[in-house]
Scaffold this active site. Structure first.
Site: not given
Ligand SMILES: NC(=O)C1=CN([C@@H]2O[C@H](COP(=O)(O)OP(=O)(O)OC[C@H]3O[C@@H](n4cnc5c(N)ncnc54)[C@H](O)[C@@H]3O)[C@@H](O)[C@H]2O)C=CC1
Ligand SMILES: C[C@H](CCCC(C)(C)O)[C@H]1CC[C@H]2[C@@H]3[C@H](O)CC4=CC(=O)CC[C@]4(C)[C@H]3CC[C@]12C
Length: 379
Positions: A169, A173
């Protein structure tokens, strides 16, 4: 090909016929819904609002009765053509769509595909169709906490910090944010430069927050109690969803007038929410709803939590062929919750005049009312 976007809301301009078209990707998500509603409330120059999401929510229908044309688009950011069709003719894109998964529900490939390739598709769609303004919802996770567990204490956008990640994650990002910032200045169809910026919320809370809902339900199951796992001294940055939405609306409005200043910049999302540990902060809302946090110190020693988190990771891996086992506690969530990460900055105020729209008291009250409205309060 100027699209007549004039962010300074002068009297004459605000009285003009609304003409702007906005697209919000992920507009049916937790943050996206607040951005959508905020735009309808506070962007008087809005003519059409496009809501693009993989799953469209029924509440969109209620929004269609107002003066602004609301267009719901069921689509997938990983599909370049669907994104381009949605972006064509929009003046501003607010890209909040993303796969928020730190529990191992989705594969690393899927997280990458949605968060990185999806963002690449949004950028390319802007370039191809001539959309000049792009606001990207990034995350504090782009910075940290890092895998070494270094504290980030009241830091700002310029605070040196070793941003090293392994988890899919934050990696996704960080990559997506870089793509957005590097795209600033690219020529879009018609020859004008693309203006981009990235907003980095810390842990968002407020009406619709799924993890708060999970903690509340867990507390109810445990007879109105939650058990402290993290020392109260570990501060975790939190920001109210309404203020995060407001920051998106404001920066989108200011992007043209202040393109040279804002273009290519990152901004932490902040407000007046107090600095507390993740659990103590949650108790600001769950406490008034009848839950109690047991223990002034963690009930289990840290080494045992590390062991349990590793065990959960192993179980997840072993059970994967049979079922999805994705508990809240895993090595990554434990590390994030157990590492101080707080921001203290006024960059958004200096660059585009941001002031939180909701005070801490309002944010708290709104969130408590939302928790209380959930089925079966603990009182
Ligand atoms: N929740 C938090 O604490 C924080 C969230 N963020 C970022 O804010 C953004 C929004 O997050 P949340 O609202 O919390 O998540 P969410 O899961 O509630 O909303 C994301 C939305 O994106 C949509 N979506 C997912 N995959 C899609 C796809 N392939 N195509 C089109 N739409 C798709 C989902 O259907 C959902 O409506 C994300 O980019 C996330 O990384 C950043 C910092 C903190
Ligand atoms: C789930 C964690 C709390 C449980 C800890 C336990 C099991 C010991 O009680 C959450 C603690 C911190 C959260 C993350 C943080 O707020 C930063 C985030 C930013 C994002 O962009 C997405 C969400 C998240 C990663 C958020 C996720 C839940 C926590 C890990």
């Amino acid at each position: 090909m100027s699209q007549g976007f004039s962010p300074q809301l002068g009297m004459a301009e605000s009285a003009q016929a609304p003409k702007l078209v906005y697209l919000v990707t992920g507009g049916c998500g937790f943050l996206g819904e607040h951005v959508v509603r905020m735009l309808l409330e506070r962007e008087p120059r809005l003519r059409e609002l496009r809501i693009f999401d993989l799953h469209l929510s029924p509440w969109i229908e209620e929004l269609k009765t107002g003066p602004v044309q609301v267009t719901a688009i069921q689509g997938d950011v990983t599909q370049a053509q669907e994104v381009a069709a949605a972006v064509a003719g929009a003046h501003v894109v607010i890209h909040t769509a993303g796969l928020v998964d730190v529990f191992g529900r989705a594969s690393p490939e899927t997280i990458h595909k949605v968060n990185v390739r999806g963002t690449q598709n949004v950028i390319e769609a802007c370039v191809q169709t001539g959309t000049q303004f792009l606001v990207y919802t990034s995350s504090m996770e782009v910075v940290g906490p890092n895998i070494k567990g270094h504290p980030f204490y009241r830091g700002n956008e310029d605070t040196p910090y070793e941003a090293v990640h392994k988890h899919p994650y934050p990696c996704s990002k960080a990559l997506a944010e870089r793509l957005v910032l590097e795209a600033n200045g690219r020529k879009v169809r018609g020859g004008l430069p693309l203006v981009t910026c990235a907003l980095r919320p810390t842990g968002i809370y407020g009406e619709g927050h799924q993890i708060m809902r999970d903690f509340y339900r867990q507390g109810l199951r445990l007879g109105g109690r939650l058990f402290r796992a993290i020392p109260a001294s570990v501060e975790h940055g939190r920001v109210y969803v309404g203020n995060v939405a407001w920051m998106h609306v404001l920066v989108a409005r200011e992007l043209e007038q202040r393109a040279a200043l804002i273009g290519g910049q990152v901004y932490f999302c902040y407000d007046k929410s107090p600095y507390k540990s993740y659990e103590d902060f949650n108790m600001e809302f769950l406490g008034p709803c009848g839950l109690r946090l047991v223990g002034t110190r963690p009930l289990l020693p840290y080494w045992l939590l590390v062991l349990l988190a590793a065990l959960n990771a192993l179980l997840q891996w072993l059970l994967r062929p049979l079922l999805l086992y994705a508990p809240l506690l895993n090595p990554y969530t434990l590390a994030v919750a157990n590492t101080t990460f707080t921001v203290s900055t006024n960059k958004a105020q200096r660059h585009f005049g941001y002031e939180p729209l909701f005070s801490w008291e309002d944010s708290r009250t709104r969130t408590i009312l939302w928790v209380q409205a959930m089925e079966g309060t603990a009182q």
